[in-house]
Write a protein that holds these residues in place. Structure first.
Motif, PDB file in Angstrom:
ATOM      1  N   ALA A 365      19.357  16.612  53.953  1.00 43.23           N
ATOM      2  CA  ALA A 365      18.857  17.952  54.250  1.00 43.23           C
ATOM      3  C   ALA A 365      20.013  18.910  54.509  1.00 43.23           C
ATOM      4  O   ALA A 365      20.989  18.571  55.201  1.00 43.23           O
ATOM      5  N   LEU A 366      19.903  20.107  53.941  1.00 41.46           N
ATOM      6  CA  LEU A 366      20.898  21.139  54.226  1.00 41.46           C
ATOM      7  C   LEU A 366      20.801  21.533  55.692  1.00 41.46           C
ATOM      8  O   LEU A 366      19.713  21.764  56.217  1.00 41.46           O
ATOM      9  N   ASN A 367      21.952  21.645  56.359  1.00 44.28           N
ATOM     10  CA  ASN A 367      21.966  21.970  57.786  1.00 44.28           C
ATOM     11  C   ASN A 367      23.161  22.856  58.082  1.00 44.28           C
ATOM     12  O   ASN A 367      24.271  22.608  57.587  1.00 44.28           O
ATOM     13  N   GLY A 368      22.929  23.888  58.890  1.00 39.79           N
ATOM     14  CA  GLY A 368      23.964  24.861  59.190  1.00 39.79           C
ATOM     15  C   GLY A 368      25.155  24.314  59.928  1.00 39.79           C
ATOM     16  O   GLY A 368      26.194  24.979  60.023  1.00 39.79           O
ATOM     17  N   ALA A 369      25.067  23.100  60.469  1.00 39.70           N
ATOM     18  CA  ALA A 369      26.215  22.495  61.148  1.00 39.70           C
ATOM     19  C   ALA A 369      27.279  22.056  60.149  1.00 39.70           C
ATOM     20  O   ALA A 369      28.420  21.773  60.540  1.00 39.70           O
ATOM     21  N   ASN A 370      26.926  21.993  58.862  1.00 37.86           N
ATOM     22  CA  ASN A 370      27.854  21.548  57.828  1.00 37.86           C
ATOM     23  C   ASN A 370      28.318  22.722  56.978  1.00 37.86           C
ATOM     24  O   ASN A 370      27.760  23.824  57.045  1.00 37.86           O
ATOM     25  N   ARG A 371      29.323  22.460  56.151  1.00 32.84           N
ATOM     26  CA  ARG A 371      29.818  23.459  55.201  1.00 32.84           C
ATOM     27  C   ARG A 371      29.586  22.935  53.799  1.00 32.84           C
ATOM     28  O   ARG A 371      29.872  21.775  53.486  1.00 32.84           O
ATOM     29  N   TYR A 372      29.071  23.807  52.941  1.00 28.76           N
ATOM     30  CA  TYR A 372      28.733  23.419  51.572  1.00 28.76           C
ATOM     31  C   TYR A 372      29.389  24.385  50.587  1.00 28.76           C
ATOM     32  O   TYR A 372      29.701  25.535  50.934  1.00 28.76           O
ATOM     33  N   VAL A 373      29.539  23.907  49.364  1.00 27.26           N
ATOM     34  CA  VAL A 373      30.078  24.749  48.296  1.00 27.26           C
ATOM     35  C   VAL A 373      29.196  24.597  47.057  1.00 27.26           C
ATOM     36  O   VAL A 373      28.824  23.480  46.672  1.00 27.26           O
ATOM     37  N   MET A 374      28.856  25.712  46.444  1.00 29.18           N
ATOM     38  CA  MET A 374      28.206  25.753  45.133  1.00 29.18           C
ATOM     39  C   MET A 374      29.239  26.268  44.139  1.00 29.18           C
ATOM     40  O   MET A 374      29.765  27.385  44.296  1.00 29.18           O
ATOM     41  N   HIS A 375      29.549  25.469  43.139  1.00 28.89           N
ATOM     42  CA  HIS A 375      30.543  25.869  42.136  1.00 28.89           C
ATOM     43  C   HIS A 375      29.837  26.188  40.822  1.00 28.89           C
ATOM     44  O   HIS A 375      29.326  25.288  40.144  1.00 28.89           O
ATOM     45  N   PHE A 376      29.807  27.464  40.474  1.00 25.75           N
ATOM     46  CA  PHE A 376      29.244  27.897  39.196  1.00 25.75           C
ATOM     47  C   PHE A 376      30.361  27.884  38.156  1.00 25.75           C
ATOM     48  O   PHE A 376      31.295  28.687  38.225  1.00 25.75           O
ATOM     49  N   VAL A 425      30.678  29.603  45.929  1.00 25.82           N
ATOM     50  CA  VAL A 425      29.952  30.168  47.066  1.00 25.82           C
ATOM     51  C   VAL A 425      29.992  29.139  48.194  1.00 25.82           C
ATOM     52  O   VAL A 425      29.556  27.998  48.014  1.00 25.82           O
ATOM     53  N   THR A 426      30.524  29.531  49.333  1.00 23.30           N
ATOM     54  CA  THR A 426      30.593  28.669  50.511  1.00 23.30           C
ATOM     55  C   THR A 426      29.424  29.005  51.434  1.00 23.30           C
ATOM     56  O   THR A 426      29.189  30.182  51.731  1.00 23.30           O
ATOM     57  N   ALA A 465      20.729  25.142  34.580  1.00 23.26           N
ATOM     58  CA  ALA A 465      20.356  24.759  35.944  1.00 23.26           C
ATOM     59  C   ALA A 465      21.440  25.236  36.911  1.00 23.26           C
ATOM     60  O   ALA A 465      22.633  25.275  36.555  1.00 23.26           O
ATOM     61  N   PRO A 466      21.078  25.620  38.125  1.00 25.38           N
ATOM     62  CA  PRO A 466      22.085  25.978  39.123  1.00 25.38           C
ATOM     63  C   PRO A 466      22.926  24.750  39.474  1.00 25.38           C
ATOM     64  O   PRO A 466      22.494  23.615  39.267  1.00 25.38           O
ATOM     65  N   PRO A 467      24.109  24.954  40.029  1.00 21.08           N
ATOM     66  CA  PRO A 467      24.942  23.809  40.409  1.00 21.08           C
ATOM     67  C   PRO A 467      24.423  23.121  41.654  1.00 21.08           C
ATOM     68  O   PRO A 467      23.676  23.696  42.452  1.00 21.08           O
ATOM     69  N   ALA A 468      24.806  21.856  41.821  1.00 18.48           N
ATOM     70  CA  ALA A 468      24.449  21.119  43.031  1.00 18.48           C
ATOM     71  C   ALA A 468      25.127  21.744  44.239  1.00 18.48           C
ATOM     72  O   ALA A 468      26.184  22.395  44.132  1.00 18.48           O
ATOM     73  N   VAL A 469      24.529  21.554  45.396  1.00 18.05           N
ATOM     74  CA  VAL A 469      25.090  22.024  46.660  1.00 18.05           C
ATOM     75  C   VAL A 469      25.855  20.851  47.277  1.00 18.05           C
ATOM     76  O   VAL A 469      25.231  19.850  47.674  1.00 18.05           O
ATOM     77  N   VAL A 470      27.168  20.947  47.335  1.00 22.02           N
ATOM     78  CA  VAL A 470      28.031  19.823  47.730  1.00 22.02           C
ATOM     79  C   VAL A 470      28.534  20.034  49.151  1.00 22.02           C
ATOM     80  O   VAL A 470      29.118  21.083  49.473  1.00 22.02           O
ATOM     81  N   ARG A 471      28.327  19.028  49.975  1.00 19.90           N
ATOM     82  CA  ARG A 471      28.838  19.081  51.347  1.00 19.90           C
ATOM     83  C   ARG A 471      30.336  18.816  51.355  1.00 19.90           C
ATOM     84  O   ARG A 471      30.835  17.903  50.699  1.00 19.90           O
ATOM     85  N   GLN A 472      31.080  19.636  52.093  1.00 23.14           N
ATOM     86  CA  GLN A 472      32.538  19.514  52.178  1.00 23.14           C
ATOM     87  C   GLN A 472      32.969  18.641  53.360  1.00 23.14           C
ATOM     88  O   GLN A 472      32.309  18.624  54.384  1.00 23.14           O
TER      89      GLN A 472
END
Length: 472
Positions: A365-376, A425-426, A465-472
Motif C-alpha cells: 500500500a502507498l503510504n506517506g511515510a515512504n518516498r516514491y518515484v514515478m519515472h515517465f 515525479v517524487t 500505461a503509466p509507470p509503476a510507483v517505485v518505493r525508494q
C-alpha cells in the motif's frame, strides 16, 4: 444482458416427496407443503441492484443539487464552482483541481432546454451531458474533436425529448434526451488561484434556459423536479446516501424514477426481473414477504458487485482505468455501475482518462511515510491533446493536508523534464527540496490519480500505461 439465474424447482421430485410424506402420515388431514426455493430472488435482487444503481445514484445526486440552499441551484439553472479545491457537501471523491466546474440539472419534460457555451480561445473547455443512466448524450468532442484542447468555438445545443416536435432557433443543434432529466457539466481549465478571474469570465458566458425563455416567449421560472420520496434524513454524498438504503428504499427509488427515465438501451429482460420482485414504474413496491434472507443476501451481493472493478478495465503497472466502453455502455451493466460508483460523471474515452493506483511496484500500500518515484520514459509521457496532471488523495478520496497550490504535478503546473525528455515525479508527505517534481501525499495510506484531458487513442486502447510507483 443480465442472465436469468432463477433456480427451477423440479416438479417430479416435489410430487415424490409429498407422496412419501403422505404415506408416512397415513390419513392425516393436515397438508404438508414443501418450502418454495428463494435462490432466484437473491440472484434477481443482486442483478437488479447492479442494473439500476446508476439511475438511483443520479436521482439522489439531482435531489442533493437542486434547490435554493447553500451549494444548490434551481432546475435549469447553472451553478458555478468558484474555488479550488472544490468545496461542498456533495462533491464526488478525488475532486479535480485542474478545472472549475459549472453544472446544471436540466428538465426537458415540458420543452427543450437550450445550452449556450461561449468561445474560449486558448483555454481548454470540456462540456458533457449525461442522461439519468450515466450515458454521455453529448460532449464538446462530438462537434469539435481535439480542437477543444486549445479552446472551443461558441456553440448552442438544445436537449429535447425524442418525441418533441417543433422548431429550434437557427444554428441550434438538437440532442435527443431519452430521460426527463439531464446532467450538464462544463469544466474549464484553470492555471491556479491567479487565473480564477479569467475562468469566471468564461463561466458567465454559459447560458441555460428553456426554449420559451430563450426565445423571449416566457419569463424565467424555476420548475421543481418530481420528488423521489419523503426526506429520510440521509446525509453524506449521494453515493453514501444510496449505500444507506435498504432493499425496499432502493427499489422504491427505482419505481419512482422509471416513468420519466426509461432504461437506455431498452431492456425488457431487466424490467421483467424488477417486475418479478414487485417493482413496477410509479407503483408502491411490495418485495416478496417470505424471502427476507434472500433479499438481504441479494442486496449485499449487489453492493459488492457495484464496488468491484469489472474485468474489462484497462490495467498496467498497478494502475487501472476505463477503456473504450466508458460513457456509452450499452448492456454492459457491470461497467456502467462501477463507473458511476468509482468516477461519478465520467465522460467518454475521448473526453478524459482517469487512472488510479494504490499499490507500489512491490504490491504494498502507498503510504506517506515512504518516498516514491514515478519515472515517465520519453515515450511514456501521458499521451494527450490537452493536458495531464497527477494528484495524491487519501484512501477515501480526500485531498488530505496538501496545500491546493502544490497538490498536483502536470504539464500545466510547470513539470520539469530531464535532458532526455523523461520525467521523474517524487511522491512523499515530506517536502523533497532537491526533487525536480515533488508531489505532496497524505501522511497515511493514499492513492494516486492521473488525469489525461483530451487523451489520444493509445491512452484507452491498452497500448500505453503509466509507470509503476517505485518505493525508494
Amino acid at each position: 444482458m443480465i442472465k436469468n439465474r432463477r433456480e427451477q424447482f423440479p416438479f417430479h421430485l416435489a410430487c415424490a416427496a409429498l407422496a412419501g410424506v403422505a404415506f408416512l402420515a397415513g390419513c392425516s388431514s393436515t397438508p404438508i407443503v414443501a418450502p418454495k426455493p428463494t435462490g432466484w430472488i437473491k440472484d434477481e435482487v443482486a442483478d437488479s441492484y447492479v442494473f439500476a444503481y446508476p439511475l438511483v445514484l443520479m436521482g439522489t445526486a439531482r435531489d442533493a443539487a437542486v434547490g435554493t440552499g447553500p451549494g444548490q441551484a434551481p432546475i435549469n439553472t447553472v451553478r458555478h464552482g468558484t474555488a479550488l479545491p472544490p468545496v461542498g457537501a456533495h462533491n464526488p471523491p478525488t475532486p479535480g483541481i485542474d478545472t472549475l466546474d459549472s453544472t446544471a440539472w436540466l428538465d426537458v419534460g415540458d420543452e427543450p432546454v437550450i445550452v449556450s457555451l461561449p468561445a474560449s480561445p486558448g483555454r481548454y473547455v470540456d462540456a458533457r451531458a449525461l442522461d439519468m443512466w450515466t450515458n454521455v448524450l453529448w460532449s464538446t468532442t462530438d462537434s469539435q474533436g481535439a480542437s477543444r484542447a486549445a479552446g472551443i468555438k461558441a456553440q448552442t445545443v438544445a436537449f429535447a425529448k425524442p418525441d418533441w416536435k417543433g422548431d429550434l432557433p437557427k444554428g441550434v443543434k438538437r440532442i435527443d434526451a431519452p430521460t426527463r432529466n439531464v446532467w450538464l457539466d462544463v469544466r474549464i481549465q484553470t492555471n491556479g488561484a491567479h487565473d480564477l478571474t479569467a475562468v469566471r469570465k468564461v463561466q458567465r458566458g454559459i447560458r441555460v434556459a428553456p426554449l420559451s425563455v430563450y426565445t423571449g416567449d416566457a419569463s424565467p421560472a424555476s420548475v421543481a423536479p418530481r420528488s423521489l420520496s419523503a426526506d429520510t434524513g440521509a446525509s453524506g454524498s449521494p453515493a453514501d446516501q444510496v449505500a444507506a438504503l435498504d432493499a425496499k428504499g432502493f427499489f422504491d427509488r427505482v419505481a419512482q424514477l422509471l416513468p420519466d427515465n426509461p432504461p437506455s438501451p431498452a431492456d425488457p429482460h431487466a424490467l421483467k426481473f424488477l417486475a418479478d420482485l414487485g417493482v413496477q414504474p410509479d407503483d408502491p413496491v411490495e418485495l416478496p414477504s417470505t424471502a427476507t434472507d434472500a433479499i438481504a443476501g441479494g442486496l449485499a451481493d449487489g453492493r459488492a458487485r457495484v464496488a468491484t472493478p469489472p474485468t474489462n478495465m484497462v490495467m498496467g503497472n498497478g494502475w487501472s482505468w476505463f477503456g473504450d466502453g466508458v460513457g456509452n455502455y450499452g448492456p454492459d451493466y457491470a461497467l456502467r455501475a462501477y463507473a458511476a460508483y468509482a468516477q461519478p460523471g465520467i465522460g467518454t474515452k475521448d473526453d478524459e482518462v482517469r487512472a488510479s493506483v494504490s499499490l507500489d511496484s512491490d504490491g504494498h500500500a502507498l503510504n506517506g511515510a515512504n518516498r516514491y518515484v514515478m519515472h515517465f520514459a520519453p515515450k511514456q509521457v501521458p499521451p494527450v491533446r490537452g493536458f495531464w496532471s497527477v494528484t495524491a488523495y487519501t484512501k477515501d478520496g480526500a485531498l488530505g493536508e496538501s496545500a491546493p497550490a502544490y497538490a498536483a504535478v502536470g504539464d500545466k503546473a510547470g513539470v520539469r523534464r530531464n535532458r532526455d525528455g523523461s520525467i521523474d515525479v517524487t511522491v512523499s508527505s515530506v517536502r523533497q527540496r532537491k526533487a525536480a517534481n515533488w508531489l505532496p501525499a497524505p501522511r497515511g495510506d493514499f492513492q494516486l490519480v492521473l488525469r489525461l484531458y483530451a487523451p489520444k487513442p493509445e491512452a484507452s486502447d491498452g497500448t500505453w500505461a503509466p509507470p509503476a510507483v517505485v518505493r525508494q
